[in-house]
Design an enzyme around this catalytic site. Structure first.
Site, PDB file in Angstrom:
ATOM      1  CD  GLU A  98     -89.715  35.763 102.495  1.00  0.00           C
ATOM      2  OE1 GLU A  98     -90.342  36.834 102.716  1.00  0.00           O
ATOM      3  OE2 GLU A  98     -89.288  35.460 101.364  1.00  0.00           O
ATOM      4  NE  ARG A 136     -83.048  33.667  97.986  1.00  0.00           N
ATOM      5  CZ  ARG A 136     -82.489  34.873  97.956  1.00  0.00           C
ATOM      6  NH1 ARG A 136     -81.246  35.024  97.581  1.00  0.00           N
ATOM      7  NH2 ARG A 136     -83.179  35.918  98.336  1.00  0.00           N
ATOM      8  CB  THR A 196     -87.372  30.956  97.673  1.00  0.00           C
ATOM      9  OG1 THR A 196     -86.696  31.930  98.465  1.00  0.00           O
ATOM     10  CG2 THR A 196     -86.818  31.064  96.258  1.00  0.00           C
ATOM     11  CE  LYS A 207     -90.716  38.569  97.453  1.00  0.00           C
ATOM     12  NZ  LYS A 207     -89.815  37.597  98.093  1.00  0.00           N
TER      13      LYS A 207
HETATM   14  O1  LIG Z   1     -85.846  34.531  97.754  1.00  0.00           O
HETATM   15  C1  LIG Z   1     -86.907  34.951  97.298  1.00  0.00           C
HETATM   16  O2  LIG Z   1     -87.924  34.277  97.286  1.00  0.00           O
HETATM   17  C2  LIG Z   1     -87.013  36.277  96.717  1.00  0.00           C
HETATM   18  O3  LIG Z   1     -88.008  36.605  96.151  1.00  0.00           O
HETATM   19  C3  LIG Z   1     -85.942  37.207  96.835  1.00  0.00           C
HETATM   20  C4  LIG Z   1     -85.919  38.006  98.118  1.00  0.00           C
HETATM   21  O4  LIG Z   1     -87.193  38.422  98.514  1.00  0.00           O
HETATM   22  C5  LIG Z   1     -85.050  39.149  97.919  1.00  0.00           C
HETATM   23  O5  LIG Z   1     -83.805  38.695  97.488  1.00  0.00           O
HETATM   24  C6  LIG Z   1     -84.867  39.998  99.138  1.00  0.00           C
HETATM   25  O6  LIG Z   1     -84.490  41.220  98.665  1.00  0.00           O
HETATM   26  P1  LIG Z   1     -83.234  42.047  99.156  1.00  0.00           P
HETATM   27  O7  LIG Z   1     -83.694  42.769 100.375  1.00  0.00           O
HETATM   28  O8  LIG Z   1     -82.959  42.923  98.014  1.00  0.00           O
HETATM   29  O9  LIG Z   1     -82.158  41.053  99.448  1.00  0.00           O
END
Ligand SMILES: O=C(O)C(=O)C[C@H](O)[C@H](O)COP(=O)(O)O
Length: 219
Positions: A47, A51, A75, A135
């Site tokens: 994925e 961002r 995102t 999700k």
């Molecule tokens: O960017 C997006 O669309 C999100 O929803 C955030 C990510 O899914 C999380 O930041 C991943 O989570 P971590 O494993 O804690 O880094």
């Protein structure tokens, strides 16, 4: 759980792979070697989050140059982005949240998608719209495995990809739940490894993540 070959269209994001790396690409040149390391380590579903300014090009590069990868977009929060990422080669769509318009656009795209939820009412609202795969974000902050276990009793038809704050220690507990199809996370992509282009370390962490998800439970 088996992983379909990359040429198979997936009906469901949850069935692509038990662990989905969530990637933030800052440098476009990193996209292909990073994806190759993840695929080599056994994590083919990737994925790429929207961002960073290079995210769309990163999706295009991985889709075109990394055999075995199933690249998706994360995102995704607008209908316009849905069209852009699918045109770039995204084969699945993930959002941290959802709106009616976003779900309509995701459904119309023809590729599998996961709108993000963190409350029971959102799950019910999406089920009402015929969406059964979601999700669960931010997983740890929104209640973690205890929350998902509690949801499974009244709403067993909803299945989740929990993401947010999950690591190698907690992933197996999520993956053991009947309503969890895969988990998302960035733990196999430590910032210093990516900054240092240490793709060997990324591959090793991906391999550990892939093994975690395969072992220890009766799934
Ligand atoms: O960017 C997006 O669309 C999100 O929803 C955030 C990510 O899914 C999380 O930041 C991943 O989570 P971590 O494993 O804690 O880094």
């Amino acid at each position: 759980m088996s992983t379909p070959p990359s040429s198979s269209p997936a009906a469901s994001v949850l069935d692509l792979a038990p662990v989905v790396p969530v990637v933030v690409v800052d440098e476009l040149a990193d996209a292909v070697p990073l994806a190759r390391a993840l695929v080599a380590g056994g994590l083919p579903a990737i994925e790429v989050t929207l961002r960073t300014p290079v995210a769309l090009d990163a999706i295009r590069a991985i889709a075109g140059e990394v055999p075995g990868a199933v690249v998706g977009a994360g995102t995704v929060i607008t209908a316009e982005q849905v069209g852009e990422v699918v045109a770039a080669g995204a084969r699945f769509l993930v959002s941290p949240g959802w709106t009616d318009g976003l779900v309509d656009a995701m459904r119309a795209s023809g590729v599998p998608f996961l709108p993000g939820v963190s409350t029971t009412s959102e799950v019910v609202a999406l089920l009402e719209r015929g969406v059964r795969e979601m999700k669960f974000f931010p997983a740890e902050a929104a209640g973690g495995t205890a929350y998902l276990k509690a949801l499974a009793a009244p709403l067993p038809q909803a299945r989740f990809c929990p993401t947010g704050g999950i690591g190698p220690a907690s992933a197996p507990e999520y993956l053991a739940l009947p309503n969890v199809g895969c988990v998302g996370g960035s733990w196999m992509l430590p910032k210093d490894a990516v900054a240092g282009r240490d793709w060997g370390r990324v591959e090793a962490l991906a391999r550990e993540a892939a093994a975690l998800s395969a072992g220890g439970t009766s799934r």
